[in-house]
Design a protein around this motif. Structure first.
Motif, short mmCIF file in Angstrom:
data_model
loop_
_atom_site.label_atom_id
_atom_site.label_comp_id
_atom_site.label_asym_id
_atom_site.label_seq_id
_atom_site.Cartn_x
_atom_site.Cartn_y
_atom_site.Cartn_z
N THR A 64 0.74 -1.25 -0.01
CA THR A 64 0.00 0.21 0.09
C THR A 64 0.96 1.09 -0.05
O THR A 64 0.47 2.32 -0.65
N GLU A 65 1.91 1.42 0.88
CA GLU A 65 2.66 2.46 0.94
C GLU A 65 3.46 2.58 -0.55
O GLU A 65 3.80 3.79 -1.04
N ALA A 66 3.88 1.62 -1.23
CA ALA A 66 4.67 1.70 -2.59
C ALA A 66 3.58 2.27 -3.68
O ALA A 66 3.99 2.94 -4.27
N ARG A 67 2.53 1.59 -3.71
CA ARG A 67 1.59 2.38 -4.48
C ARG A 67 1.07 3.80 -4.18
O ARG A 67 1.27 4.66 -5.20
N ALA A 68 1.12 4.21 -3.12
CA ALA A 68 0.96 5.18 -2.70
C ALA A 68 2.16 6.41 -3.12
O ALA A 68 1.87 7.49 -3.46
N ASP A 101 8.81 -2.92 -1.03
CA ASP A 101 10.09 -3.24 -0.05
C ASP A 101 9.59 -4.08 1.12
O ASP A 101 8.99 -3.74 2.23
N VAL A 102 9.25 -5.57 0.67
CA VAL A 102 8.97 -6.44 1.90
C VAL A 102 10.20 -6.96 2.30
O VAL A 102 11.20 -7.22 1.79
N PRO A 103 10.04 -7.35 3.73
CA PRO A 103 11.20 -8.01 4.53
C PRO A 103 11.56 -9.43 4.47
O PRO A 103 12.55 -9.88 4.82
N ALA A 104 10.83 -10.08 3.53
CA ALA A 104 11.08 -11.59 3.43
C ALA A 104 10.19 -12.08 2.11
O ALA A 104 9.49 -11.21 1.36
#
Length: 282
Positions: free
Chosen positions: A57-61, A68-71
């Motif tokens: 959601t943050e990436a699209r915004a 940027d996912v942690p795993a």
């Protein structure tokens, strides 16, 4: 079709890996009781909010190409909000009368779903072992994994065009799955239930696309009906969708869909985190 009451769900509990009537649990997930007697209720749960949901959601915004996912997708944990949602879900499930509790709780093996199931079952106070089944996992995105729509358009423009042309049901990214592929594995899950006798209730903890495709399969929706539904409805985190068939045989009936009243009632955030909303071929 929505229903916020929890008292109508689920049945006999399993204790320490064995069901209440003495039936053992198979490594694949479903108890012998469920395999030998047809299910009368399916309770479908979307996992609580995950760290991946938040990152996407943050990436699209932010208008960036990469999430940027942690795993890897299978290992992404619940967020703090997601854990609160799983506890609220468990509180709601704990209000279910004992005679309506589940024979089996089966989860996607992905961390966010498994954690939701385990937290909910523990909070509900059920001495029930959560089993996993890889057929309930989220759709695999192949080379498009971790990319936003903008990232796909910029890095794989031909794939973006092919996805738009084919639509969500039939588009399969290289190395990934189409929604139709996911539906095939869900049909194999349901084949086990549809060939059973009667009297059992099953809770499945899974993902938004999986719940949409359970509706597609169980209700016999057309491609157009499925994509219309996907375009206008987003499956809420830790929501409940319920199918019933009191006789234990024959078609399933949608009793309630995408219910998250139990979260709001307990003061827990209701989160959406929808996937790509472009569903129809064009």
């Amino acid at each position: 079709m929505r229903q916020g009451k929890d008292g109508d769900f689920l049945k006999d509990i399993s204790v320490n890996g064995d069901s209440a009537n003495g039936d053992s649990v198979h490594d694949g997930g479903l108890t012998e009781a469920v395999q030998e007697a047809g299910a009368v209720e399916l309770l479908l749960i979307r996992h609580g909010e995950s760290e991946g949901n938040v990152a996407a959601t943050e990436a699209r915004a932010a208008g960036v190409e990469v999430i940027d996912v942690p795993a890897r997708d299978a290992d992404v944990d619940l967020s703090a909000t997601g854990r609160d949602q799983a506890k609220a879900l468990g509180t709601a499930l704990g209000r279910i009368a004992e005679e309506f509790r589940p024979d089996a709780v089966v989860s996607s093996p992905y961390a966010r779903a498994r954690q939701t199931a385990e937290i909910a079952v523990e909070t509900a106070g059920w001495p029930l072992q959560v089993r996993t089944d890889e057929r309930l996992r989220d759709r695999e995105l192949g080379i498009l994994d971790r990319l936003t729509r903008l990232g796909v358009e910029n890095r794989y423009p031909e794939e973006s065009e092919r996805r738009d042309w084919l639509g969500k049901l039939y588009y399969r990214p290289p190395g990934g799955e189409s929604w139709a592929d996911v539906a095939l594995r869900l049909r194999s899950v349901l084949a086990e239930l549809n060939n059973l006798g009667m009297g059992h209730r099953v809770m499945l903890v899974c993902h938004d696309a999986v719940i949409m495709l359970f509706r597609y399969v169980l209700e016999g929706l057309s491609e157009e009906e499925l994509l219309d539904l996907a375009a206008k409805e987003s499956i809420l985190n830790a929501s409940m969708t319920r199918f019933v068939r009191p006789s234990g045989v024959g078609p399933w009936k949608l009793e309630s869909f995408n219910v998250a009243d139990h979260l709001a009632e307990q003061g827990v955030a209701v989160t959406v985190h929808a996937g790509d909303t472009s569903a129809r071929p064009h």
